[in-house]
Design an enzyme around this catalytic site. Structure first.
Site, mmCIF file in Angstrom:
data_model
loop_
_atom_site.group_PDB
_atom_site.id
_atom_site.type_symbol
_atom_site.label_atom_id
_atom_site.label_comp_id
_atom_site.label_asym_id
_atom_site.label_seq_id
_atom_site.Cartn_x
_atom_site.Cartn_y
_atom_site.Cartn_z
ATOM 1 N N ASP A 36 -3.473 -2.000 0.329
ATOM 2 C CA ASP A 36 -2.693 -3.073 0.946
ATOM 3 C C ASP A 36 -1.407 -3.316 0.160
ATOM 4 O O ASP A 36 -1.316 -2.981 -1.021
ATOM 5 C CB ASP A 36 -3.508 -4.376 0.969
ATOM 6 C CG ASP A 36 -4.713 -4.263 1.892
ATOM 7 O OD1 ASP A 36 -4.681 -3.419 2.807
ATOM 8 O OD2 ASP A 36 -5.669 -5.021 1.682
HETATM 9 N N1 URA Z 1 -9.843 -2.962 0.339
HETATM 10 C C1 URA Z 1 -8.921 -3.926 0.601
HETATM 11 O O1 URA Z 1 -9.253 -4.980 1.081
HETATM 12 N N2 URA Z 1 -7.640 -3.641 0.317
HETATM 13 C C2 URA Z 1 -7.224 -2.498 -0.260
HETATM 14 O O2 URA Z 1 -6.035 -2.327 -0.508
HETATM 15 C C3 URA Z 1 -8.199 -1.523 -0.537
HETATM 16 C C4 URA Z 1 -9.499 -1.777 -0.231
#
Ligand code: URA
Length: 239
Positions: free
Chosen positions: A102
């Protein structure tokens, strides 16, 4: 044999969707013949050219591991002009990230222009362990930890938690830091998992991917993967 648009994307020329557009517009030739059928299957040995330029000749594969900072997008480009993981790597090769982190997640991400390698690592049947450190806005109870370890359902599918450790508890601030290892790659999966327990992830960082870690990389730093690491990742995936 593979679908033409898939192979074009694997060579890192463009996305599969954009490759379909190129095919529809008669800009793609295979062994000198124009292809317009989207489903056309081709061989890795077939010569593919786009706008007269052969794309699968002497493609040198590159492999990187990056410690992604916050506020960087896991994509090749961004319409909103935000910095992407590709912008952080000094290369002319058409590399792209293997999976996603993310925008606000930090940590370990692999980038490559080797489509076969990327697809192998991302295939759900190859359960590569990914380890995250998560800061939570509440302190988990023993029962909740038990629930996580025995498998909580997210969007109807159980998340297989391979390892779970409490790293730190801050009673004053009512926060907790945990280390969690999972094998799947669904988007936002860690945040969604804790949401099932009415918790928010305040900070998230990926610290491990298979046998790889990012201890030697500061935020924003990267290095190339060694041949040994690339082979080991392939083996890990195909086991
Ligand atoms: N899970 C999440 O919620 N975000 C990420 O970036 C990776 C795994």
């Amino acid at each position: 044999m593979e679908r033409l648009q898939k192979i074009i994307a694997e060579y890192g020329y463009t996305s599969r969707r954009k490759a379909e557009e190129l095919i529809k517009h008669k800009r793609v030739l295979v062994n000198g013949k124009v292809i317009t059928e989207l489903g056309t299957k081709v061989n890795y040995n077939d010569v593919i050219s786009i706008d007269g330029v052969i794309i699968n000749k002497d493609v040198k594969h590159e492999y990187y591991i990056l410690n992604k900072p916050r506020s960087v997008i896991s994509a090749v480009s961004d319409d909103a002009g935000r910095i992407t993981v590709v912008d952080l790597i000094n290369t002319d090769a058409r590399i792209y990230p293997v999976g996603r982190l993310d925008y606000d997640t930090t940590g370990l991400i692999i980038l490559t222009n080797d489509g076969d390698f990327a697809n192998t690592l991302m295939h759900p049947k190859f359960e590569i362990e990914k380890t995250y450190i998560a800061k939570l806005n509440k302190i988990l109870t023993k029962e909740e930890i038990h629930k996580i370890k025995s498998g909580i359902k997210v969007d109807g599918r159980e998340v297989d938690v391979k390892k779970f450790k409490v790293k730190n508890i801050n009673k004053e601030k009512n926060t907790m830091i945990v280390e969690i290892t999972i094998v799947e790659g669904r988007n936002h999966i860690i945040k969604k998992l804790f949401k099932e327990l009415n918790m928010n992830v305040l900070k998230l960082s990926r610290i491990g991917y298979g046998f790889l870690d990012i201890k030697d990389l500061k935020s924003g730093e990267y290095r190339t993967l060694t041949i040994k690491e690339i082979k080991k990742l392939y083996n890990l995936a195909k086991k």
